[in-house]
Scaffold this active site. Structure first.
Site, PDB file in Angstrom:
ATOM      1  N   LEU A   1       1.686  -0.130   0.843  1.00 14.52           N
ATOM      2  CA  LEU A   1       2.346   1.052   1.373  1.00 14.52           C
ATOM      3  C   LEU A   1       3.077   0.640   2.643  1.00 14.52           C
ATOM      4  CD1 LEU A   1      -0.435   3.813   1.042  1.00 14.52           C
ATOM      5  CD2 LEU A   1       1.524   3.462  -0.469  1.00 14.52           C
ATOM      6  N   ASP A   2       4.148   1.362   2.959  1.00  8.77           N
ATOM      7  CA  ASP A   2       4.833   1.097   4.219  1.00  8.77           C
ATOM      8  C   ASP A   2       3.909   1.398   5.393  1.00  8.77           C
ATOM      9  OD1 ASP A   2       7.057   0.449   2.769  1.00  8.77           O
ATOM     10  OD2 ASP A   2       7.991   2.435   2.961  1.00  8.77           O
ATOM     11  N   LYS A   3       4.204   0.777   6.510  1.00 11.22           N
ATOM     12  CA  LYS A   3       3.357   0.935   7.690  1.00 11.22           C
ATOM     13  C   LYS A   3       3.210   2.394   8.098  1.00 11.22           C
ATOM     14  CE  LYS A   3       3.046  -0.452  12.548  1.00 11.22           C
ATOM     15  NZ  LYS A   3       3.664  -1.278  13.625  1.00 11.22           N
TER      16      LYS A   3
END
Length: 469
Positions: free
Chosen positions: A279-281
């Site tokens: 997942l993106d940060k």
């Protein structure tokens, strides 16, 4: 006049007297060389060595000696020649053979003092294999073989698992530059491996690990923090509620991330929980973690075969005219060398372009200015939902890369953070095959926005039954 052939077999340099016949059986050790022992003794005499010291079959008390003695006793003595005469010259005697008794004793002592063969050592553990691979990585080119339990792994994850000291950005760099070869061919970071494939790794320089003691208190804190995020757990997998702002993997300037925190949950057998997807940060929500390598391979296959169902919630700017639709584009990086570059909508056939497919539906809206959208991605490209939301003209609120709406201001009380949540995931269990259905709650900043806008998070999600293609 007939002539008789010269006699055969006499001692060299001496001729038998006229009319005298030299019997064949009377000559000393000039017969055919049919014995390995005779050959060894002749070689020892030529060297001036002691034949008994090299005589393994005459060691006293050995089975070879007993068998040799029994064979010698049972062997019949040779019969004398019938035409043997009294006036025949005596045969040439062979030189006396040195005694083999002292050598037999020495041989017996050497046999008795020989150490017993030890049991074969146990094979190295996974942790020892990784440490050995990391230690030898800087020595030169290596060729690795893909194991059966590594089937289906991406190349970048394969290298990260084999060489934990190698930074992930460096892994992507060597693959992108073509320095790494799979079965002699160039490969992409997202290519999958099959058992038996040969992976050529170029020589690299690694930062020498500092021998600093691991803090037990720090590991305990990390383990407690990870366990506080668990939404689902069993013997094979667990699903975490990843918070906003926590990176999944390390990178440039990233010290604290999920992959590093999982090291605190390493078991006694050296098995560390593994990431299955990313997942993106700044994206919160469901993140699947595998506890074993076999579970990781099985779950990764579920993602590739699109057997996993993923639902995302987002707060977007504006209200789409089509309340429920389908977004199908090709996406490529603006900067191919940057791992976290912005994605752009590309054309089919462009370099680095990959197809991306997303279904969306509007759940609710506020004052024709903000929309609560539910996304169902079919593919899993980098920044796919963020790029698709911007492509249809409704970027996600708080997105620093794709939000470019002019003359738009955040309503009061809404934080300038990415409003994107991996709300729900349904995936077959890696061992039983039964579906595991887990939902994540809204992160604090999204829960605050939902309350301000009057959105009800318990409402039915209309995109659950969306088609698959």
């Amino acid at each position: 006049m007939t002539t008789r052939p010269p006699p055969r077999g006499g001692p060299k340099g001496r001729k038998p007297p006229a009319g005298k016949f030299q019997p064949y059986g009377e000559r000393a050790r000039t017969g055919p060389r049919t014995s390995a022992r005779d050959a060894a003794e002749r070689a020892a005499r030529n060297r001036g060595d002691d034949a008994g010291a090299r005589d393994p079959w005459t060691a006293a008390g050995t089975p070879h000696a007993v068998a040799a003695a029994a064979a010698a006793a049972a062997k019949p003595k040779p019969r004398p020649a019938r035409d043997e005469r009294k006036d025949a010259p005596p045969p040439r005697k062979a030189p006396p053979r040195p005694s083999a008794k002292p050598a037999a004793k020495a041989q017996t002592r050497s046999v008795e003092s020989r150490p017993e063969p030890s049991a074969p050592p146990a094979g190295p553990t996974r942790r020892e294999q990784r440490a050995a691979a990391s230690a030898t990585l800087a020595s030169g080119v290596q060729t690795l073989t893909v194991e059966p339990d590594e089937a289906g792994m991406r190349i970048d994850r394969f290298l990260t698992a084999r060489f934990p000291l190698l930074p992930f950005t460096r892994v992507q760099s060597i693959v992108r530059k073509g320095e790494l070869r799979v079965d002699g061919k160039r490969a992409k970071p997202n290519d999958r491996l099959e058992p038996g494939m040969s992976v050529r790794v170029p020589p690299l320089r690694l930062d020498q690990p500092t021998e600093r003691p691991r803090s037990a208190a720090r590991e305990q804190d990390d383990a407690e923090f990870i366990r506080s995020l668990i939404l689902y757990e069993d013997a094979d997998m667990m699903i975490l509620n990843k918070p906003f702002g926590l990176a999944v993997q390390g990178g440039s300037g990233t010290v604290r991330h999920v992959d590093g925190l999982l090291a605190a949950l390493t078991g006694p057998d050296g098995q560390k929980p593994r990431l299955v997807h990313r997942l993106d940060k700044d994206t919160a929500g469901c993140l699947i973690i595998a506890k074993t390598r076999l579970a990781a391979a099985t779950l990764a296959k579920s993602f590739r075969s699109r057997a996993a169902r993923k639902i995302y919630w987002a707060l977007t700017a504006g209200v789409p005219r089509v309340r429920q639709g389908r977004v199908s584009t090709y996406l490529a990086k603006d900067e191919p060398t940057d791992a976290d570059a912005r994605m752009r909508v590309a054309k089919h056939g462009d370099e680095g372009a990959s197809h991306a497919l997303t279904y969306y539906a509007m759940v609710d809206q506020a004052a024709q200015k903000l929309s609560w959208l539910s996304f169902k991605p079919v593919t899993g490209r980098t920044h796919q939902l963020r790029a698709h939301a911007a492509h249809i003209g409704h970027p996600i609120v708080g997105d620093p890369k794709y939000f470019s709406v002019e003359n738009w201001e955040l309503p009061g009380g809404i934080q300038n953070r990415l409003h994107l949540l991996a709300r729900r995931i349904v995936i077959p269990h890696p061992r039983t095959g039964r579906p595991v259905d887990v939902s994540a709650p809204l992160p604090p900043h999204m829960a605050q926005s939902w309350n301000l806008l009057g959105f009800d998070a318990s409402r039915y999600d209309p995109i659950v039954e969306a088609p698959e293609s």
